[in-house]
Motif scaffolding. Sequence first.
Motif, short mmCIF file in Angstrom:
data_model
loop_
_atom_site.label_atom_id
_atom_site.label_comp_id
_atom_site.label_asym_id
_atom_site.label_seq_id
_atom_site.Cartn_x
_atom_site.Cartn_y
_atom_site.Cartn_z
N ARG A 121 -3.13 -4.46 6.64
CA ARG A 121 -2.20 -4.46 7.45
C ARG A 121 -1.48 -5.35 6.81
O ARG A 121 -0.42 -5.75 7.12
CB ARG A 121 -3.21 -4.86 8.88
N MET A 122 -1.46 -6.09 6.39
CA MET A 122 -0.93 -7.43 6.31
C MET A 122 -0.62 -7.04 4.66
O MET A 122 -1.08 -7.15 3.73
CB MET A 122 -1.42 -9.23 6.34
N THR A 123 0.80 -6.87 4.89
CA THR A 123 0.80 -6.12 3.27
C THR A 123 2.37 -7.32 2.86
O THR A 123 2.89 -7.87 3.92
CB THR A 123 1.38 -4.74 3.70
N THR A 124 3.27 -6.81 1.90
CA THR A 124 4.44 -7.76 1.34
C THR A 124 5.46 -6.08 0.96
O THR A 124 4.90 -5.32 1.90
CB THR A 124 4.62 -7.84 0.32
N SER A 125 6.84 -7.00 0.85
CA SER A 125 8.00 -5.85 0.72
C SER A 125 7.51 -4.91 0.26
O SER A 125 7.88 -3.81 0.07
CB SER A 125 9.53 -7.04 1.20
N TYR A 126 7.18 -5.07 -1.07
CA TYR A 126 6.92 -4.09 -1.89
C TYR A 126 5.65 -3.28 -1.50
O TYR A 126 5.84 -1.78 -2.00
CB TYR A 126 6.45 -5.09 -3.14
N GLY A 127 4.61 -3.64 -0.94
CA GLY A 127 3.50 -2.86 -0.38
C GLY A 127 4.53 -1.89 0.56
O GLY A 127 3.78 -0.24 0.40
N ALA A 231 -4.38 -3.90 -0.85
CA ALA A 231 -5.46 -4.73 -0.55
C ALA A 231 -5.84 -5.34 -1.60
O ALA A 231 -6.08 -5.36 -2.41
CB ALA A 231 -6.32 -2.86 -0.12
N ASN A 232 -6.33 -6.80 -0.28
CA ASN A 232 -7.08 -7.32 -1.00
C ASN A 232 -8.66 -7.14 -1.35
O ASN A 232 -9.07 -6.35 -0.87
CB ASN A 232 -7.12 -8.95 -0.26
N LEU A 233 -9.67 -7.91 -1.85
CA LEU A 233 -11.46 -7.63 -1.75
C LEU A 233 -11.70 -7.06 -0.94
O LEU A 233 -13.04 -6.73 -1.15
CB LEU A 233 -11.14 -8.20 -2.60
N THR A 234 -11.39 -7.45 0.28
CA THR A 234 -11.93 -7.63 1.70
C THR A 234 -11.61 -6.64 2.83
O THR A 234 -11.78 -6.54 3.95
CB THR A 234 -12.01 -8.89 2.29
N VAL A 254 -2.57 1.54 -6.36
CA VAL A 254 -0.73 1.67 -7.06
C VAL A 254 -1.37 -0.48 -7.23
O VAL A 254 -1.31 -0.93 -6.42
CB VAL A 254 0.06 1.65 -5.78
N PRO A 255 -1.02 -0.94 -8.57
CA PRO A 255 -0.99 -2.40 -9.06
C PRO A 255 0.44 -2.86 -8.86
O PRO A 255 1.01 -2.67 -7.77
CB PRO A 255 -0.99 -1.59 -10.32
N GLY A 256 -0.42 -3.99 -8.86
CA GLY A 256 0.69 -5.21 -7.90
C GLY A 256 1.28 -6.19 -9.17
O GLY A 256 0.51 -6.34 -9.63
N PRO A 261 -3.01 -11.73 -4.34
CA PRO A 261 -4.31 -11.67 -3.87
C PRO A 261 -4.74 -10.29 -2.88
O PRO A 261 -5.26 -9.83 -2.72
CB PRO A 261 -4.17 -12.86 -2.39
N ARG A 262 -3.19 -9.90 -2.07
CA ARG A 262 -3.36 -8.99 -2.08
C ARG A 262 -3.33 -7.42 -2.49
O ARG A 262 -3.34 -6.24 -2.07
CB ARG A 262 -1.69 -8.61 -1.23
N SER A 263 -2.92 -8.06 -4.06
CA SER A 263 -3.97 -6.89 -5.38
C SER A 263 -4.51 -6.34 -5.23
O SER A 263 -5.06 -5.85 -6.27
CB SER A 263 -2.06 -6.72 -5.69
N LYS A 264 -5.61 -7.54 -5.45
CA LYS A 264 -6.70 -7.68 -5.77
C LYS A 264 -7.35 -6.27 -6.09
O LYS A 264 -8.35 -6.28 -6.27
CB LYS A 264 -7.67 -9.33 -5.52
N GLY A 265 -7.72 -6.07 -4.51
CA GLY A 265 -8.65 -4.70 -4.29
C GLY A 265 -7.56 -3.84 -5.18
O GLY A 265 -9.12 -2.48 -5.86
N CYS A 266 -7.05 -3.74 -5.39
CA CYS A 266 -6.08 -2.37 -6.15
C CYS A 266 -6.57 -2.53 -7.44
O CYS A 266 -7.15 -1.43 -8.03
CB CYS A 266 -4.52 -2.52 -5.75
#
Length: 370
Positions: A121-127, A231-234, A254-256, A261-266
């Motif tokens: 839900r909390m994303t960057t412009s890239y995401g 997606a972060n890890l949680t 999708v890699p970031g 931190p917002r791409s750690k889950g991916c």
Amino acid sequence: MNSREALVALNMVPHVGPVRYRQLLDCFGDPVSILTAPKSKLLKVDSVSDTTADSITNWETAIDLSGELKRIKEFDCQIVTQQDENYPELLRQIYDPPILLYVKGTLGPKDKNSVAIVGSRMTTSYGTSTARKLGYQLAYMGVTVVSGGARGIDTAAHQGALSGKGRTIAVLGTGINQVFPAENASLFEKIIANGALITQFPFNRPADKQSFPIRNRIVAGMTLGTVVVEANLTSGALITANFAVEHGRQVFAVPGQIDSPRSKGCHDLIKKGAKLCEGAEDIVTEFEYLFPTTNKSGAGITSGALPGLTLSDNEKLVYESLALEELFIDDVIAKTGLPASAVSVALLTLEMKKLVKQMPGKLFSRYQRE
């Protein structure tokens, strides 16, 4: 009370989930018989506790069935059960398919070719831009885009699909009459007109920590694969990815940036075997069997087959531009006069239809068949 009304009631009875409902159905044969069974017989069913049996035998005092049926009619939504043709076929195949779905909009054969796009839900412009691009490209190719209607990646995916003039489905973690988040009210109306809002929850059910994982199970269950964008890890998007694995479906990530931190889950999903996704072609190549290699008349929207060799106006322009020579993408843009985004999508779909091939350096030519 008919079977459909009994299913609505059972869906509202506490302690009766999809798995327990199936066990009860195996024993009693139909939904009405479950609701009218005496407690003594209910207790003979495996996994039915004293509490569950009481919930079923006292259902008329615990739930307001007539009120729910009235709300369904007034809200002009449908109840779709597992016996109905428009119940999503892939969802029917999972271990615990919902007893029923509340549907506002339409579900159809074409939706069997669907892919989920989920993320934070909390994303960057890239995401956001990536989710919107993937949604656009997939919808343009005839793939139904499924997401959860939440702010962030979900919203961007739905918006992209609508921009691509395709279908999109939002699976809600609330009752069908709840708009959550509130700012997506106008988006939900557009989704209804070009797809559907669906949920397994009764009217007025608010969002909570339990409802979203249940929602995520449907998102993963009704689609061919799940794409996780930022997606972060949680993140709850990882729950959707885990459900996809359990259902035997493909997972993409999708890699970031490596320090985001917002791409750690991916990145974690990729390490565990998810397919790295840089564009819609990475998704669709996993399902190439959906794209006919011959131009069969009549294939298309009503059958649930993807577009095949039926070309849009933009695709025709791009294909004709490559009639005499190989061209770089900038030359195709100049020759056709189309926007760069339209040319990129047209080239991608022509590649998927085996009409155009890409060579190093963004050089394109017509696909030469032996």
